[in-house]
Each structure stands twice: as C-alpha cells, then as structure tokens.
Design a protein around this motif. Sequence first.
Motif, PDB file in Angstrom:
ATOM      1  N   ALA A  29       0.828  -1.212   0.000  1.00  0.00           N
ATOM      2  CA  ALA A  29       0.000   0.000   0.000  1.00  0.00           C
ATOM      3  C   ALA A  29       0.862   1.262   0.000  1.00  0.00           C
ATOM      4  O   ALA A  29       0.603   2.204  -0.755  1.00  0.00           O
ATOM      5  CB  ALA A  29      -0.943  -0.010   1.203  1.00  0.00           C
ATOM      6  N   VAL A  30       1.890   1.281   0.829  1.00  0.00           N
ATOM      7  CA  VAL A  30       2.753   2.468   0.900  1.00  0.00           C
ATOM      8  C   VAL A  30       3.620   2.568  -0.350  1.00  0.00           C
ATOM      9  O   VAL A  30       3.820   3.665  -0.881  1.00  0.00           O
ATOM     10  CB  VAL A  30       3.604   2.456   2.188  1.00  0.00           C
ATOM     11  CG1 VAL A  30       4.542   3.646   2.220  1.00  0.00           C
ATOM     12  CG2 VAL A  30       2.708   2.464   3.420  1.00  0.00           C
ATOM     13  N   ALA A  31       4.121   1.449  -0.847  1.00  0.00           N
ATOM     14  CA  ALA A  31       4.920   1.476  -2.076  1.00  0.00           C
ATOM     15  C   ALA A  31       4.097   2.027  -3.235  1.00  0.00           C
ATOM     16  O   ALA A  31       4.608   2.804  -4.055  1.00  0.00           O
ATOM     17  CB  ALA A  31       5.434   0.069  -2.402  1.00  0.00           C
ATOM     18  N   LYS A  32       2.837   1.648  -3.293  1.00  0.00           N
ATOM     19  CA  LYS A  32       1.958   2.145  -4.353  1.00  0.00           C
ATOM     20  C   LYS A  32       1.839   3.667  -4.289  1.00  0.00           C
ATOM     21  O   LYS A  32       1.839   4.341  -5.324  1.00  0.00           O
ATOM     22  CB  LYS A  32       0.582   1.489  -4.241  1.00  0.00           C
ATOM     23  CG  LYS A  32      -0.357   1.839  -5.364  1.00  0.00           C
ATOM     24  CD  LYS A  32      -1.664   1.084  -5.250  1.00  0.00           C
ATOM     25  CE  LYS A  32      -2.583   1.451  -6.418  1.00  0.00           C
ATOM     26  NZ  LYS A  32      -3.847   0.719  -6.346  1.00  0.00           N
ATOM     27  N   GLY A 108      17.996   6.165  -3.642  1.00  0.00           N
ATOM     28  CA  GLY A 108      17.172   4.965  -3.481  1.00  0.00           C
ATOM     29  C   GLY A 108      17.040   4.565  -2.019  1.00  0.00           C
ATOM     30  O   GLY A 108      15.976   4.126  -1.579  1.00  0.00           O
ATOM     31  N   ALA A 109      18.112   4.722  -1.257  1.00  0.00           N
ATOM     32  CA  ALA A 109      18.059   4.427   0.175  1.00  0.00           C
ATOM     33  C   ALA A 109      17.087   5.373   0.869  1.00  0.00           C
ATOM     34  O   ALA A 109      16.327   4.956   1.751  1.00  0.00           O
ATOM     35  CB  ALA A 109      19.454   4.541   0.794  1.00  0.00           C
ATOM     36  N   VAL A 110      17.076   6.630   0.464  1.00  0.00           N
ATOM     37  CA  VAL A 110      16.143   7.604   1.050  1.00  0.00           C
ATOM     38  C   VAL A 110      14.704   7.185   0.760  1.00  0.00           C
ATOM     39  O   VAL A 110      13.854   7.175   1.664  1.00  0.00           O
ATOM     40  CB  VAL A 110      16.431   9.033   0.536  1.00  0.00           C
ATOM     41  CG1 VAL A 110      15.331  10.000   0.954  1.00  0.00           C
ATOM     42  CG2 VAL A 110      17.782   9.520   1.031  1.00  0.00           C
ATOM     43  N   ASP A 111      14.408   6.815  -0.482  1.00  0.00           N
ATOM     44  CA  ASP A 111      13.063   6.340  -0.824  1.00  0.00           C
ATOM     45  C   ASP A 111      12.683   5.138   0.028  1.00  0.00           C
ATOM     46  O   ASP A 111      11.565   5.059   0.551  1.00  0.00           O
ATOM     47  CB  ASP A 111      12.981   5.937  -2.302  1.00  0.00           C
ATOM     48  CG  ASP A 111      12.955   7.117  -3.247  1.00  0.00           C
ATOM     49  OD1 ASP A 111      12.781   8.274  -2.793  1.00  0.00           O
ATOM     50  OD2 ASP A 111      13.112   6.877  -4.465  1.00  0.00           O
ATOM     51  N   ASP A 112      13.603   4.184   0.148  1.00  0.00           N
ATOM     52  CA  ASP A 112      13.331   2.982   0.931  1.00  0.00           C
ATOM     53  C   ASP A 112      13.094   3.319   2.400  1.00  0.00           C
ATOM     54  O   ASP A 112      12.163   2.807   3.027  1.00  0.00           O
ATOM     55  CB  ASP A 112      14.474   1.980   0.810  1.00  0.00           C
ATOM     56  CG  ASP A 112      14.576   1.355  -0.573  1.00  0.00           C
ATOM     57  OD1 ASP A 112      13.699   1.597  -1.428  1.00  0.00           O
ATOM     58  OD2 ASP A 112      15.569   0.627  -0.804  1.00  0.00           O
ATOM     59  N   LEU A 113      13.919   4.182   2.960  1.00  0.00           N
ATOM     60  CA  LEU A 113      13.767   4.539   4.371  1.00  0.00           C
ATOM     61  C   LEU A 113      12.451   5.269   4.624  1.00  0.00           C
ATOM     62  O   LEU A 113      11.802   5.045   5.656  1.00  0.00           O
ATOM     63  CB  LEU A 113      14.952   5.373   4.842  1.00  0.00           C
ATOM     64  CG  LEU A 113      16.265   4.591   4.958  1.00  0.00           C
ATOM     65  CD1 LEU A 113      17.436   5.538   5.161  1.00  0.00           C
ATOM     66  CD2 LEU A 113      16.187   3.571   6.078  1.00  0.00           C
ATOM     67  N   GLN A 114      12.040   6.119   3.700  1.00  0.00           N
ATOM     68  CA  GLN A 114      10.733   6.772   3.839  1.00  0.00           C
ATOM     69  C   GLN A 114       9.616   5.731   3.797  1.00  0.00           C
ATOM     70  O   GLN A 114       8.653   5.803   4.569  1.00  0.00           O
ATOM     71  CB  GLN A 114      10.542   7.819   2.742  1.00  0.00           C
ATOM     72  CG  GLN A 114      11.418   9.033   2.942  1.00  0.00           C
ATOM     73  CD  GLN A 114      11.378  10.006   1.765  1.00  0.00           C
ATOM     74  OE1 GLN A 114      11.007   9.651   0.656  1.00  0.00           O
ATOM     75  NE2 GLN A 114      11.780  11.236   2.033  1.00  0.00           N
ATOM     76  N   LEU A 115       9.750   4.754   2.926  1.00  0.00           N
ATOM     77  CA  LEU A 115       8.788   3.669   2.827  1.00  0.00           C
ATOM     78  C   LEU A 115       8.717   2.889   4.137  1.00  0.00           C
ATOM     79  O   LEU A 115       7.635   2.658   4.690  1.00  0.00           O
ATOM     80  CB  LEU A 115       9.184   2.748   1.670  1.00  0.00           C
ATOM     81  CG  LEU A 115       8.367   1.492   1.441  1.00  0.00           C
ATOM     82  CD1 LEU A 115       6.973   1.831   0.946  1.00  0.00           C
ATOM     83  CD2 LEU A 115       9.074   0.589   0.442  1.00  0.00           C
ATOM     84  N   PHE A 116       9.860   2.493   4.666  1.00  0.00           N
ATOM     85  CA  PHE A 116       9.903   1.718   5.906  1.00  0.00           C
ATOM     86  C   PHE A 116       9.337   2.519   7.077  1.00  0.00           C
ATOM     87  O   PHE A 116       8.625   1.979   7.925  1.00  0.00           O
ATOM     88  CB  PHE A 116      11.322   1.272   6.232  1.00  0.00           C
ATOM     89  CG  PHE A 116      12.001   0.507   5.132  1.00  0.00           C
ATOM     90  CD1 PHE A 116      11.281  -0.233   4.206  1.00  0.00           C
ATOM     91  CD2 PHE A 116      13.373   0.535   5.013  1.00  0.00           C
ATOM     92  CE1 PHE A 116      11.906  -0.931   3.188  1.00  0.00           C
ATOM     93  CE2 PHE A 116      14.016  -0.151   4.000  1.00  0.00           C
ATOM     94  CZ  PHE A 116      13.284  -0.891   3.092  1.00  0.00           C
ATOM     95  N   PHE A 117       9.661   3.809   7.129  1.00  0.00           N
ATOM     96  CA  PHE A 117       9.131   4.654   8.203  1.00  0.00           C
ATOM     97  C   PHE A 117       7.608   4.690   8.145  1.00  0.00           C
ATOM     98  O   PHE A 117       6.935   4.526   9.160  1.00  0.00           O
ATOM     99  CB  PHE A 117       9.698   6.075   8.124  1.00  0.00           C
ATOM    100  CG  PHE A 117       9.052   6.990   9.131  1.00  0.00           C
ATOM    101  CD1 PHE A 117       9.488   7.001  10.443  1.00  0.00           C
ATOM    102  CD2 PHE A 117       7.982   7.805   8.766  1.00  0.00           C
ATOM    103  CE1 PHE A 117       8.869   7.814  11.387  1.00  0.00           C
ATOM    104  CE2 PHE A 117       7.370   8.618   9.692  1.00  0.00           C
ATOM    105  CZ  PHE A 117       7.801   8.631  11.005  1.00  0.00           C
ATOM    106  N   ARG A 118       7.068   4.897   6.960  1.00  0.00           N
ATOM    107  CA  ARG A 118       5.609   5.002   6.807  1.00  0.00           C
ATOM    108  C   ARG A 118       4.928   3.689   7.187  1.00  0.00           C
ATOM    109  O   ARG A 118       3.883   3.703   7.835  1.00  0.00           O
ATOM    110  CB  ARG A 118       5.235   5.397   5.380  1.00  0.00           C
ATOM    111  CG  ARG A 118       5.777   6.740   4.973  1.00  0.00           C
ATOM    112  CD  ARG A 118       4.797   7.869   4.735  1.00  0.00           C
ATOM    113  NE  ARG A 118       3.418   7.557   4.621  1.00  0.00           N
ATOM    114  CZ  ARG A 118       2.749   7.353   3.479  1.00  0.00           C
ATOM    115  NH1 ARG A 118       3.368   7.433   2.316  1.00  0.00           N
ATOM    116  NH2 ARG A 118       1.468   7.106   3.487  1.00  0.00           N
ATOM    117  N   VAL A 119       5.498   2.569   6.797  1.00  0.00           N
ATOM    118  CA  VAL A 119       4.932   1.270   7.183  1.00  0.00           C
ATOM    119  C   VAL A 119       4.985   1.131   8.700  1.00  0.00           C
ATOM    120  O   VAL A 119       3.998   0.761   9.338  1.00  0.00           O
ATOM    121  CB  VAL A 119       5.662   0.098   6.493  1.00  0.00           C
ATOM    122  CG1 VAL A 119       5.253  -1.242   7.101  1.00  0.00           C
ATOM    123  CG2 VAL A 119       5.395   0.104   4.997  1.00  0.00           C
ATOM    124  N   GLY A 120       6.117   1.432   9.309  1.00  0.00           N
ATOM    125  CA  GLY A 120       6.253   1.343  10.763  1.00  0.00           C
ATOM    126  C   GLY A 120       5.301   2.272  11.492  1.00  0.00           C
ATOM    127  O   GLY A 120       4.695   1.887  12.504  1.00  0.00           O
TER     128      GLY A 120
END
Length: 150
Positions: A29-32, A108-120
């Motif tokens: 959902a967050v990746a989308k 790319g790491a920034v995008d991933d970390l934002q994704l992980f933060f939002r999921v958490g």
Amino acid sequence: MDGLNVHGRTKDIGVIGQGMSTLDNDLEAVAKEQGRVVKPDAEPEKGFYYRSDHFNFAKVGVPALDPDAGINSVEHGEAWGREQRDDYTANRYHKPSDEYGPSWDLSGAVDDLQLFFRVGYQLASDSTFPDWKAGTEFKARRDSMMAAAQ
C-alpha cells in the motif's frame, strides 16, 4: 533493515519471504503511494528468508518484514540493476571490499527509508497486529501466542 540501496532510485522494492505475512499488504500500500511495486525475492533459491536475522522472529511466531533493494532502476532500467546486484554478490557480499564507494547514489536508500518509516508508523498507529497468512508454517505458533495473551 539489513542493507540499503546504494544504486539510486528504483521502481520496485523486494521482499524476502513475500506472501507469508500481512506486512506485505502494508508495504504494498505504501509502495503504491510512492509509485513503486513490491516484488518477491529475486533469488529465492539462495534461501535468504531462512538465513536472515528476521528468521529468529518467525521461529517464535512474530512476523517481520525483510525488505530487499529493488533492481528496476529509474535511471538505468532493470537489466542494469540486476548487473549491479550480481556484481555486488560476486565481488563484495560478506567480503572486506564491502564498504562505502564513491559511486554510491543514496537517493534509493532515502526512498526505501521513507517507505519503511511510513509502514512502521502505520503499524504503530493501528490497533491490530501483523499476522501470518493462512498456510504459512509460522501461523500456528502466532495463533497460540496471541490466544495465550488474551
């Protein structure tokens, strides 16, 4: 998070052990929202799920998200991303040469970390706990643990 994407922004994000827990749904959902897609482990034959640090959680019934860097580079495409992954695995993975390099692109790491933060953040704000999907080998342990907690 075990390692971060150092090859720039990607259109995808990988999941080691995709399909095992409801955490995949949260990540998707967050990746989308980021305009990205979630893909399964690019190398399942290597058994990363059962060799990961996350597996210790699974063994006691706790779902854990094991994300993996995407390979479909926004700038260079998927073939290039796969070449980068293969080069890293062959030449740097668990070797003394696995250290910072001037070619790293941490966008790319920034995008991933934002994704992980939002999921958490969503998980922390939710009143339900992540669960194993039906048919997974860890679901019975989780169900037993949750029943005992009530």
